[in-house]
Write an enzyme that holds these catalytic residues in place. Structure first.
Site, short mmCIF file in Angstrom:
data_model
loop_
_atom_site.label_atom_id
_atom_site.label_comp_id
_atom_site.label_asym_id
_atom_site.label_seq_id
_atom_site.Cartn_x
_atom_site.Cartn_y
_atom_site.Cartn_z
N GLU A 1 17.19 -6.82 -10.81
CA GLU A 1 16.41 -7.56 -9.80
C GLU A 1 17.33 -8.35 -8.87
OE1 GLU A 1 12.58 -7.95 -9.56
OE2 GLU A 1 13.63 -8.10 -7.67
N ASP B 1 17.95 -7.67 -4.90
CA ASP B 1 17.49 -8.65 -3.91
C ASP B 1 18.65 -9.14 -3.04
OD1 ASP B 1 15.05 -8.43 -5.14
OD2 ASP B 1 15.15 -10.35 -6.19
N SER C 1 9.60 -5.02 -5.66
CA SER C 1 10.75 -5.92 -5.77
C SER C 1 11.74 -5.68 -4.64
CB SER C 1 11.48 -5.65 -7.09
OG SER C 1 10.84 -6.30 -8.14
N ASP D 1 -5.64 -1.76 4.45
CA ASP D 1 -6.18 -1.19 3.21
C ASP D 1 -5.49 -1.86 2.03
OD1 ASP D 1 -3.71 0.47 2.48
OD2 ASP D 1 -4.16 1.20 4.49
N ASP E 1 1.08 1.55 11.12
CA ASP E 1 -0.04 1.81 10.21
C ASP E 1 0.32 2.94 9.24
OD1 ASP E 1 -2.47 1.72 9.04
OD2 ASP E 1 -3.63 2.25 10.84
#
Ligand SMILES: *[C@@H]1O[C@H](CO)[C@@H](O)[C@H](O)[C@H]1NC(C)=O
Ligand SMILES: *[C@@H]1O[C@H](CO)[C@@H](O)[C@H](O)[C@H]1NC(C)=O
Ligand SMILES: *[C@@H]1O[C@H](CO)[C@@H](O)[C@H](O)[C@H]1NC(C)=O
Ligand SMILES: *[C@@H]1O[C@H](CO)[C@@H](O)[C@H](O)[C@H]1NC(C)=O
Ligand SMILES: *[C@@H]1O[C@H](CO)[C@@H](O)[C@H](O)[C@H]1NC(C)=O
Length: 666
Positions: free
Chosen positions: A318, A322, A583, A645, A624
């Site tokens: 992680e 990041d 993530s 959505d 979109d």
């Protein structure tokens, strides 16, 4: 004595009669239907005991928060960008003088002299040491000692209590009363054992290895290092390997050129998750040579350490992901790493929020010791445990904060979630954009679990549940954060071709992970989202009913937007791996917001702050995404469709359009 206090009460009542109606009618304020598991009643409380009674005073103006936030965040508002200072926020929501006076008067009328009543520094608690008789009279209750079966720990509590009807709106709750959240002083090996078992609702530290919100690597045959060629020099393989250049091509954003000292991108990591310095350099060597040796600015909250003892993807994936992407994408902007929690307890989002806002430490009764880490750490000793004082407001908030960890909304109580959500509202007022990943299990929760039944007490289905109700993610369902879902490049797509032919190169991520999305069971739908959600229900009605999710159209839908979350090339523990997850989407999106802040700062404008009102008012600034779904709970999940959505939100960022719009705003 009793008579005298009644008389005194009568005179104060008259004095304040027009301030607020006073009544002698008591209403039950809180009641518990059953004792929490493991506890039983032992005996009446010794009459000689003194009870440290604490009255949590209601915050003022919380009902106005949404409107105030809209004032500074809506593109058509005259006050757009006119963010508040931390002091202004604290003052606006502090309990009113009327609240403090009303509760003081009641205590006084009950014979508790005013010298004994203390107002807390944050002006949100009244505190008094009361005898058992006083407390029982005051609250029309009976105190008992309860005992925990396993640990033998005693706890003073009652099963219901009342306060005068006219004070109910001024008092959130009273401690100690019906709450059994005294932290269990378990032996440390028990605690260690408990820490290692990840189960919903009990994993206090969001940074625990194996937690469902952490990024994923494909299991099975994929070789760990499939890169034998210099594919990164062009964009032809972005459907197989995502690199910083692929993201720049997808969302049309440039390399950063300036570094305003006010601007920094905040990334939050929870110990024991940690980045590996040599991994950053390995990544920079291939993708951003000039950054070799660069490290994030470290803000250590509650003993947060970048540990290098436990090294594996589960501990480093992680943070490496990041930071490698955030640092490369916003360069030469600095990245600020908020590393939260020590090696014994870890930490929760509340612990982080305490670290950047002192007022949150005490707001609404402070943290929940059942969910949040307590410091100084009672479970161990230095160097593993942090023995210093809890960090309250020691660090300032960066203007964009990205977090790639998350809970299931079902794991926490609505009270806990509302309290934390209010804090995101306050950060928004201060001009901070709070970004959270939407989860990796589609309509299911962390580990693929679903909810077996309705209501707050409904149990979870087994891991990778094939039935049950959808399981939304928190804080994504808080209407004051921006929730980011995941997309992937459609197989066989060459991004420059897609741009030229104006076809959308991405779909909802369906490789390794599925974009978290759905509807809250706790939070009402915010104004900014109402028409988007309504159109989606009308034009693309989902094939499931209320047995699967809250389809009332009255609750918050998420995610808000999305960004690529598949096939990220990440250096982890000395090797390049392909990493998947929302993530990855969150820091990429946060980087883009940071670049926009930089451009606004250059023109002397404010930070962009809470983006959702702008995002929904101008859907054209998003690409979109209309293909793919987010399966889970034995269903195909929802489908990505034109417009907003609950899979990919409004779509992915179109940087030139975002930039033009944000530069046109005041
Ligand atoms: C990193 O760069 C080296 C040297 O140019 C190259 O051999 C390797 O394939 C690159 N790896 C990645 C993941 O780009
Ligand atoms: C982390 O490393 C320490 C020290 O080697 C070890 O005792 C502990 O079991 C490790 N934790 C996990 C979860 O692997
Ligand atoms: C789910 O709920 C049903 C109905 O209450 C119950 O019969 C079933 O055992 C539950 N399944 C699990 C795995 O909890
Ligand atoms: C895309 O290609 C990969 C690998 O070739 C495959 O595993 C995956 O299922 C494909 N995805 C879609 C949506 O077709
Ligand atoms: C859905 O949310 C609405 C609004 O909060 C609530 O009134 C309703 O009971 C919820 N429905 C279900 C099925 O949970």
């Amino acid at each position: 004595m009793l008579l005298l206090s009644r008389l005194l009460a009568a005179s104060t009542v008259i004095a304040s009669a027009y301030a607020s109606p006073v009544s002698n009618i008591y209403n039950v304020h809180e009641k518990r239907e059953s004792l929490p598991e493991g506890w039983s009643k032992r005996e009446l409380l010794d009459r000689r005991a003194l009870i440290p009674l604490r009255f949590a005073l209601a915050q003022n103006n919380l009902d106005k928060g949404a409107e105030w936030l809209d004032d500074v965040s809506h593109p058509s508002s005259e006050k757009f960008g006119k963010h508040w200072s931390a002091k202004e926020v604290a003052e606006a929501f502090a309990p009113s003088g009327e609240t403090i006076d009303a509760v003081r008067e009641w205590l006084h009328s009950a014979g508790i002299s005013s010298e004994r009543v203390k107002l807390s520094q944050g002006m949100n608690w009244l505190e008094v040491h009361a005898s058992v008789d006083e407390a029982e009279n005051l609250l029309k209750t009976e105190y008992n000692v309860y005992e925990h079966g396993e640990t033998g720990q005693p706890h003073v509590a009652c099963e219901e209590y009342s306060v005068p009807a006219h004070l109910q709106k001024h008092i959130d709750f009273v401690y100690p009363t019906v709450h059994f959240d005294a932290k269990l002083k378990a032996r440390s090996e028990d605690f260690e054992k408990k820490k290692r078992v990840i189960s919903p609702g009990t994993d206090k530290s969001v940074g625990l290895p194996g937690s469902g919100s952490l990024p994923k690597i494909p299991t099975g045959s994929l070789p760990k290092n499939p890169f034998g060629f210099n594919w990164f020099q062009n964009l032809k393989d972005c459907d197989k390997f995502i690199t910083p250049d692929c993201l720049r091509a997808l969302y049309l954003f440039p390399k950063g050129i300036s570094a305003n000292p006010r601007n920094s991108f905040g990334i939050v990591e929870y110990t024991p998750q940690a980045y590996v310095p040599s991994d950053l350099d390995m990544f920079f060597k291939n993708f951003s040579k000039s950054q070799i040796g660069e490290r994030p600015i470290l803000n250590s909250i509650d003993g947060g350490v970048v540990q290098q003892t436990n090294m594996s993807f589960d501990f480093n994936g992680e943070s490496d992901l990041d930071l490698e992407y955030a640092m490369t994408l916003v360069h030469p902007q600095k990245v600020t790493l908020y590393q939260v929690g020590d090696l014994v307890e870890g930490a929760s989002f509340n612990d982080f929020l305490d670290g950047i806002d002192a007022s949150y430490c005490t707001y609404d009764g402070g943290d929940d010791p059942n969910q949040d880490a307590t410091y100084p750490d009672p479970y161990g000793t230095a160097p593993l445990a942090y023995e210093g004082p809890k960090n309250c407001g020691g660090f300032s908030a960066t203007k964009v904060i990205s977090t790639s960890y998350g809970y299931n909304e079902h794991d926490l109580t609505p009270f806990y979630e509302n309290r934390q959500c209010h804090e995101y509202m306050k950060l928004g007022l201060m001009g901070v954009s709070v970004v959270y990943s939407s989860g990796d299990y589609g309509v299911a929760g962390n580990q693929g679990q679903c909810i077996n039944g309705t209501g707050a007490d409904a149990p979870y289905t087994p891991v990778k549940g094939t039935f049950g109700r959808f399981n939304p993610a928190f804080p994504s369902t808080c209407p004051y954060v921006t929730s980011v879902g995941a997309t992937q490049v459609i197989n066989g797509t060459f991004i420059p071709d897609a741009i030229i032919s104006r076809t959308e190169p991405e779909m909802a991520c369906e490789t390794v992970i599925y974009s978290g999305g759905g509807f809250s069971n706790v939070f009402p739908i915010p104004n900014y989202q109402k028409s988007a959600v309504k159109s989606w229900f009308k034009n693309y009605p989902p094939p499931y009913g209320a047995d699967r999710f809250n389809n009332s159209q009255m609750t918050r839908g998420y995610p808000d937007i999305s960004a690529n979350g598949a096939n990220y090339v990440v250096a982890v523990d000395g090797t390049f791996s392909l990493v998947f997850g929302t993530s990855a989407s969150a820091p990429t999106f946060g980087s883009i917001l940071t670049l926009i802040n930089e451009a606004r700062y250059d023109l002397g404008k404010s930070s962009i702050g809470f983006i959702n009102p702008v995002a929904y008012a101008h859907p054209y600034i998003w690409n979109d995404v209309t293909q793919g779904g987010n399966q889970g709970c034995g269903t195909a999940g929802f489908s990505s469709s034109p417009g907003w959505d609950p899979v990919t939100g409004l779509g992915t960022p179109n940087f030139p359009k975002l930039l033009a719009l944000y530069l046109s705003l005041p």
